[in-house]
Design a protein around this motif. Structure first.
Motif, PDB file in Angstrom:
ATOM      1  N   THR A 168     113.493  40.782  39.813  1.00  0.00           N
ATOM      2  CA  THR A 168     112.533  41.044  39.011  1.00  0.00           C
ATOM      3  C   THR A 168     113.175  40.972  37.368  1.00  0.00           C
ATOM      4  OG1 THR A 168     112.735  43.383  39.043  1.00  0.00           O
ATOM      5  CG2 THR A 168     110.760  42.181  40.290  1.00  0.00           C
ATOM      6  N   ALA A 169     112.693  40.201  36.564  1.00  0.00           N
ATOM      7  CA  ALA A 169     113.213  40.099  35.335  1.00  0.00           C
ATOM      8  C   ALA A 169     113.314  41.066  34.493  1.00  0.00           C
ATOM      9  CB  ALA A 169     112.314  39.013  34.511  1.00  0.00           C
ATOM     10  N   HIS A 170     112.371  42.195  34.453  1.00  0.00           N
ATOM     11  CA  HIS A 170     112.606  43.245  33.754  1.00  0.00           C
ATOM     12  C   HIS A 170     113.585  44.207  34.092  1.00  0.00           C
ATOM     13  CE1 HIS A 170     109.267  42.381  30.795  1.00  0.00           C
ATOM     14  NE2 HIS A 170     108.377  42.480  31.556  1.00  0.00           N
ATOM     15  N   ALA A 171     113.453  44.371  35.624  1.00  0.00           N
ATOM     16  CA  ALA A 171     114.802  44.953  36.064  1.00  0.00           C
ATOM     17  C   ALA A 171     116.072  44.579  35.744  1.00  0.00           C
ATOM     18  CB  ALA A 171     114.777  45.369  37.542  1.00  0.00           C
ATOM     19  N   ARG A 172     116.274  43.174  35.925  1.00  0.00           N
ATOM     20  CA  ARG A 172     117.727  42.640  35.230  1.00  0.00           C
ATOM     21  C   ARG A 172     117.704  42.784  33.834  1.00  0.00           C
ATOM     22  NH1 ARG A 172     119.345  38.791  39.316  1.00  0.00           N
ATOM     23  NH2 ARG A 172     120.373  37.569  37.835  1.00  0.00           N
ATOM     24  N   ARG A 173     116.822  42.812  33.076  1.00  0.00           N
ATOM     25  CA  ARG A 173     117.074  42.923  31.597  1.00  0.00           C
ATOM     26  C   ARG A 173     117.536  44.237  31.288  1.00  0.00           C
ATOM     27  NH1 ARG A 173     114.535  45.224  28.168  1.00  0.00           N
ATOM     28  NH2 ARG A 173     112.613  45.559  29.544  1.00  0.00           N
TER      29      ARG A 173
ATOM     30  N   ARG B   4     121.578  62.418  29.242  1.00  0.00           N
ATOM     31  CA  ARG B   4     120.042  61.855  29.485  1.00  0.00           C
ATOM     32  C   ARG B   4     120.465  60.700  30.536  1.00  0.00           C
ATOM     33  NH1 ARG B   4     116.245  59.345  24.950  1.00  0.00           N
ATOM     34  NH2 ARG B   4     118.071  57.957  24.729  1.00  0.00           N
ATOM     35  N   ILE B   5     119.571  60.650  31.571  1.00  0.00           N
ATOM     36  CA  ILE B   5     119.453  60.008  32.765  1.00  0.00           C
ATOM     37  C   ILE B   5     118.353  59.071  32.875  1.00  0.00           C
ATOM     38  CG2 ILE B   5     119.716  59.407  35.038  1.00  0.00           C
ATOM     39  CD1 ILE B   5     121.528  61.777  35.251  1.00  0.00           C
ATOM     40  N   TRP B   6     118.033  57.876  32.642  1.00  0.00           N
ATOM     41  CA  TRP B   6     116.997  56.940  32.639  1.00  0.00           C
ATOM     42  C   TRP B   6     116.926  56.394  34.067  1.00  0.00           C
ATOM     43  CZ3 TRP B   6     113.367  56.984  28.922  1.00  0.00           C
ATOM     44  CH2 TRP B   6     113.929  57.274  27.465  1.00  0.00           C
ATOM     45  N   LEU B   7     115.405  56.646  34.747  1.00  0.00           N
ATOM     46  CA  LEU B   7     115.403  55.997  35.898  1.00  0.00           C
ATOM     47  C   LEU B   7     114.341  55.131  35.785  1.00  0.00           C
ATOM     48  CD1 LEU B   7     115.785  59.447  36.447  1.00  0.00           C
ATOM     49  CD2 LEU B   7     115.748  58.589  38.755  1.00  0.00           C
ATOM     50  N   ILE B   8     114.741  53.786  36.048  1.00  0.00           N
ATOM     51  CA  ILE B   8     114.090  52.585  35.763  1.00  0.00           C
ATOM     52  C   ILE B   8     113.440  51.828  37.003  1.00  0.00           C
ATOM     53  CG2 ILE B   8     114.378  50.309  34.512  1.00  0.00           C
ATOM     54  CD1 ILE B   8     116.928  51.652  33.164  1.00  0.00           C
ATOM     55  N   GLY B   9     112.077  51.483  36.918  1.00  0.00           N
ATOM     56  CA  GLY B   9     111.478  50.565  38.137  1.00  0.00           C
ATOM     57  C   GLY B   9     110.265  49.999  38.026  1.00  0.00           C
ATOM     58  N   THR B  10     109.930  49.079  38.525  1.00  0.00           N
ATOM     59  CA  THR B  10     108.575  48.563  38.491  1.00  0.00           C
ATOM     60  C   THR B  10     107.711  48.750  39.745  1.00  0.00           C
ATOM     61  OG1 THR B  10     109.493  46.829  37.000  1.00  0.00           O
ATOM     62  CG2 THR B  10     107.575  46.149  38.232  1.00  0.00           C
TER      63      THR B  10
ATOM     64  N   ALA C 239      99.506  34.871  42.851  1.00  0.00           N
ATOM     65  CA  ALA C 239     100.857  34.699  43.339  1.00  0.00           C
ATOM     66  C   ALA C 239     101.602  33.458  42.730  1.00  0.00           C
ATOM     67  CB  ALA C 239     100.794  34.107  44.780  1.00  0.00           C
ATOM     68  N   ASP C 240     101.031  33.086  41.501  1.00  0.00           N
ATOM     69  CA  ASP C 240     101.468  32.137  40.557  1.00  0.00           C
ATOM     70  C   ASP C 240     102.906  32.385  40.129  1.00  0.00           C
ATOM     71  OD1 ASP C 240     102.273  30.863  38.016  1.00  0.00           O
ATOM     72  OD2 ASP C 240     100.311  30.115  38.186  1.00  0.00           O
ATOM     73  N   HIS C 241     103.885  31.610  40.426  1.00  0.00           N
ATOM     74  CA  HIS C 241     105.268  32.009  40.117  1.00  0.00           C
ATOM     75  C   HIS C 241     105.515  32.214  38.649  1.00  0.00           C
ATOM     76  CE1 HIS C 241     109.494  31.862  40.917  1.00  0.00           C
ATOM     77  NE2 HIS C 241     109.822  30.899  39.989  1.00  0.00           N
ATOM     78  N   ALA C 242     104.760  31.756  37.824  1.00  0.00           N
ATOM     79  CA  ALA C 242     105.090  31.924  36.233  1.00  0.00           C
ATOM     80  C   ALA C 242     104.679  33.425  36.052  1.00  0.00           C
ATOM     81  CB  ALA C 242     104.241  31.014  35.411  1.00  0.00           C
ATOM     82  N   LEU C 243     103.971  34.103  36.657  1.00  0.00           N
ATOM     83  CA  LEU C 243     103.413  35.478  36.461  1.00  0.00           C
ATOM     84  C   LEU C 243     104.579  36.246  36.811  1.00  0.00           C
ATOM     85  CD1 LEU C 243      99.743  35.485  37.752  1.00  0.00           C
ATOM     86  CD2 LEU C 243     100.491  35.907  35.461  1.00  0.00           C
ATOM     87  N   TRP C 244     105.163  36.042  37.988  1.00  0.00           N
ATOM     88  CA  TRP C 244     106.093  36.734  38.792  1.00  0.00           C
ATOM     89  C   TRP C 244     107.432  36.643  37.818  1.00  0.00           C
ATOM     90  CZ3 TRP C 244     105.063  40.603  41.932  1.00  0.00           C
ATOM     91  CH2 TRP C 244     103.715  40.515  42.452  1.00  0.00           C
ATOM     92  N   GLU C 245     107.617  35.480  37.340  1.00  0.00           N
ATOM     93  CA  GLU C 245     108.647  35.337  36.578  1.00  0.00           C
ATOM     94  C   GLU C 245     108.868  36.378  35.365  1.00  0.00           C
ATOM     95  OE1 GLU C 245     109.865  31.347  35.439  1.00  0.00           O
ATOM     96  OE2 GLU C 245     111.357  31.188  37.381  1.00  0.00           O
ATOM     97  N   ALA C 246     107.521  36.445  34.816  1.00  0.00           N
ATOM     98  CA  ALA C 246     107.499  37.162  33.507  1.00  0.00           C
ATOM     99  C   ALA C 246     107.541  38.746  33.854  1.00  0.00           C
ATOM    100  CB  ALA C 246     106.059  37.195  32.833  1.00  0.00           C
ATOM    101  N   LEU C 247     107.780  39.037  35.203  1.00  0.00           N
ATOM    102  CA  LEU C 247     108.262  40.576  35.455  1.00  0.00           C
ATOM    103  C   LEU C 247     109.756  40.764  35.377  1.00  0.00           C
ATOM    104  CD1 LEU C 247     106.069  41.393  38.495  1.00  0.00           C
ATOM    105  CD2 LEU C 247     105.781  42.348  36.179  1.00  0.00           C
TER     106      LEU C 247
END
Length: 390
Positions: free
Chosen positions: A87-92, A34-40, A382-390
């Motif tokens: 992006t935080a979710h991609a790194r995670r 199975r191959i997962w393809l992951i993105g945002t 564009a609040d930095h805190a919002l984008w850090e949550a990604l």
């Protein structure tokens, strides 16, 4: 304004051509169950099209949003798509795969130093991402080709680069106006992914309300708010449902426009836009000499004709005031209303010229509305805190 977006769009033919080479990283994925393809966001759209391409090689490929990727099992492999690697979710998601010791390929921009990454050559200079997306699609085509997917070899990638080069010269988009209120973009199959990507570019670049749909979702309630102040742009409406939706939209009073299916192999004859509706004409690019007329025939039937690249024809009908669609290039035909087969492929590489047309439409809308597409996210968004949550 929008100087960077224009230059990024213009860079795409050379970037695509530069990626027309074998992708040895695909060996890491061989044998995966199975191959997962992951993105945002835009990267998730690339993941969806990449999974579709891998499926043509008989593989179990699954696109997933990075914020939903939480677990793997033995036999899995993954492709993480992220232009910046920030992006935080991609790194995670990447770390989940690494911690499990599973095969991993990342597709990133040139400034990401991950050892498993396939790096695309150009860093985005505009917040409205374009070249990184088509570059990621090209890398995915190379991976899928290496794993056995048909129609994605280096020669096809080079043909795609040339098709994009022609789109930049003659995009065939001038007949599509800025909507008074909102725009919907719809397409069947893989074209629905391109519809959503195109809608996202129009929203970001021109700050217009624009949504992308597959035909089922548009029919099942999403079309309800649309009316005479809105427009519908149909991508490759060669199936009965999408063609029927263009007719319903016209009857409802929407402006309806059609971008026919285009193939990377169609080259310089692959561009047109048709206006579906009573007595309207199609406008075609680069000598295609296409015209389409729908509606107004005896008994209200749709009397549509098209001259396409010398040998094609378009037909509309089956409902009162039928809708016209034209296929441009070669010995093809397009049908709307009464049903019709596919007039061009809807595979991964075929999406790229259509994507660039939609990018250029977004750029044109941005300029007409005096919007700076290079700075898409502003204010509280564009609040930095919002984008850090990604």
């Amino acid at each position: 304004m929008t100087t960077a977006l224009a230059s990024m769009i213009a860079a795409q033919p050379d970037v695509i051509a530069s990626l027309a080479a074998p992708v040895p990283a695909a060996d890491r994925l061989a044998g995966a169950r199975r191959i997962w393809l992951i993105g945002t966001g835009t990267s998730l759209h690339a993941a969806e099209l990449g999974a579709s391409a891998l499926e043509t090689a008989g593989l179990d490929a699954r696109p997933i949003a990075a914020n939903r990727f939480t677990a793997v099992r033995p036999g899995d492999a993954a492709i993480v798509i992220t232009h910046t690697g920030q992006t935080a979710h991609a790194r995670r998601s990447r770390q989940i795969v690494l911690d499990a010791g599973l095969p991993l390929v990342s597709i990133t921009g040139p400034d990401v130093d991950w050892p498993e990454a396939v790096r695309t050559p150009v860093a985005e200079q505009s917040e409205t991402y374009t070249v990184s997306y088509t570059a990621a699609l090209t890398v995915l085509a190379g991976l899928a080709h290496h794993l056995g997917a048909p129609g994605l070899d280096p020669s096809k990638i080079k043909s795609t680069a040339e098709a994009v080069r022609h789109v930049l010269t003659d995009p065939g988009i001038d007949a599509v106006p800025i909507p008074a209120r909102a725009m919907a973009i719809v397409g069947p199959g893989d074209w629905s992914v391109t519809a959503r990507e195109g809608a996202l570019k129009i929203r970001e670049a021109a700050r217009l309300l624009c949504e992308g749909f597959d035909p089922d979702r548009l029919l099942h309630g999403a079309a309800v708010p649309y009316g005479s102040a809105d427009t519908l742009l149909a991508l490759a409406p060669t199936d009965d449902l999408t063609a029927g939706l263009t007719h319903a939209a016209r009857v409802t009073g929407l402006g309806v426009y059609i971008f026919p299916a285009t193939s990377a192999d169609a080259g310089r004859s692959a561009d047109s836009v048709a206006r579906a509706g009573g007595g309207a004409d199609a406008v075609a690019g680069d000598g295609a000499d296409a015209s389409a007329r729908a509606g107004g025939g005896a008994g209200g039937g749709g009397d549509a004709t098209a001259r396409v690249g010398g040998d094609g024809d378009g037909r509309a009908g089956g409902d009162a005031g039928g809708d016209a669609t034209a296929r441009v290039g070669g010995d093809g035909d397009g049908r709307a209303g009464g049903g019709g087969g596919a007039v061009a492929g809807d595979g991964l590489l075929d999406q790229i010229p259509m994507t660039v047309r939609l990018q250029l439409l977004a750029l044109r809308f941005a300029r007409q509305r005096a919007q700076n597409a290079d700075i898409a996210i502003t204010g509280a968004w564009a609040d930095h805190a919002l984008w850090e949550a990604l």
